[in-house]
Design a protein around this motif. Structure first.
Motif, PDB file in Angstrom:
ATOM      1  N   VAL A  92       0.852  -1.191   0.000  1.00 20.45           N
ATOM      2  CA  VAL A  92       0.000   0.000   0.000  1.00 20.45           C
ATOM      3  C   VAL A  92       0.890   1.244   0.000  1.00 20.45           C
ATOM      4  O   VAL A  92       1.739   1.397   0.878  1.00 20.45           O
ATOM      5  CB  VAL A  92      -0.951  -0.006   1.228  1.00 20.45           C
ATOM      6  N   ILE A 119      -6.836   0.761   2.311  1.00 18.02           N
ATOM      7  CA  ILE A 119      -6.877   0.497   0.868  1.00 18.02           C
ATOM      8  C   ILE A 119      -7.889   1.420   0.191  1.00 18.02           C
ATOM      9  O   ILE A 119      -7.634   1.954  -0.886  1.00 18.02           O
ATOM     10  CB  ILE A 119      -7.190  -0.991   0.599  1.00 18.02           C
ATOM     11  N   ARG A 136      -5.647   1.571  -6.368  1.00 20.37           N
ATOM     12  CA  ARG A 136      -6.634   1.160  -5.369  1.00 20.37           C
ATOM     13  C   ARG A 136      -7.329  -0.130  -5.796  1.00 20.37           C
ATOM     14  O   ARG A 136      -7.476  -1.065  -5.006  1.00 20.37           O
ATOM     15  CB  ARG A 136      -7.671   2.253  -5.149  1.00 20.37           C
ATOM     16  N   ILE A 156      -4.893  -3.275  -5.564  1.00 24.34           N
ATOM     17  CA  ILE A 156      -4.609  -3.700  -4.196  1.00 24.34           C
ATOM     18  C   ILE A 156      -5.878  -4.222  -3.525  1.00 24.34           C
ATOM     19  O   ILE A 156      -5.836  -5.227  -2.800  1.00 24.34           O
ATOM     20  CB  ILE A 156      -3.951  -2.558  -3.392  1.00 24.34           C
ATOM     21  N   ALA A 157      -7.013  -3.587  -3.792  1.00 22.09           N
ATOM     22  CA  ALA A 157      -8.280  -4.074  -3.243  1.00 22.09           C
ATOM     23  C   ALA A 157      -8.583  -5.484  -3.756  1.00 22.09           C
ATOM     24  O   ALA A 157      -9.043  -6.344  -3.004  1.00 22.09           O
ATOM     25  CB  ALA A 157      -9.416  -3.119  -3.608  1.00 22.09           C
TER      26      ALA A 157
END
Length: 157
Positions: A23, A61, A69, A72-73
């Protein structure tokens, strides 16, 4: 991975999850955390994912700007699915919440908040204390890059 007994038990803090996921602005220790994660897996450590870590990581996140975003989500969602399917290298701490825990939080939150300790950290510390009571031997620790949480470590012989 089923919640089993190992000589080393690590409760995964949000700081560790954010480093593992990469992140932005929250992963300055990514290389060190990844190396330690791989070592924990090789050593057969029991890794426990507290509910607070799931919630706090999801919140962080959601704050990511731009297209990263989504990526990573998506990775985090896949990790949660693997956790639910018992295929992740950790288990969810499903024993965390009940009326006794809510009473504990009600009794301790004001003092914790005065000292700058939020509800997420309070619940992780409480889970750590519960693991100490439940496990007969071994090393139990909160695995965190935050100094105030990483100091929680107990070796039972």
């Amino acid at each position: 991975m089923a919640w089993g007994f190992a000589m080393n038990v690590r409760l995964i803090d949000t700081t560790i999850m954010l480093n593992l996921l990469g992140v932005p602005n929250r992963c300055a220790d990514k290389d060190r955390v990844t190396d330690e994660f791989n070592e924990a897996i090789r050593n057969g450590d029991t890794l426990i994912l507290p509910i607070a870590t799931i919630i706090e990581s999801g919140n962080e996140i959601a704050k990511i700007k731009g297209s990263l975003r989504h990526d990573i989500a998506e990775r985090f969602s896949m990790l949660l699915q693997k956790t639910a399917d018992d295929e992740a290298p950790w288990s969810c701490a499903s024993f965390e919440i009940g009326s006794a825990e809510l009473r504990h939080y009600a009794e301790h939150y004001t003092e914790s908040a005065i000292h700058g300790v939020g509800m997420g950290d309070l619940s992780i510390i409480h889970t750590f204390e519960k693991c100490i009571r439940l496990l007969p031997i071994g090393t139990i620790m909160i695995w965190s890059t935050d100094e105030h949480l990483s100091s929680y470590k107990c070796k039972k012989v």
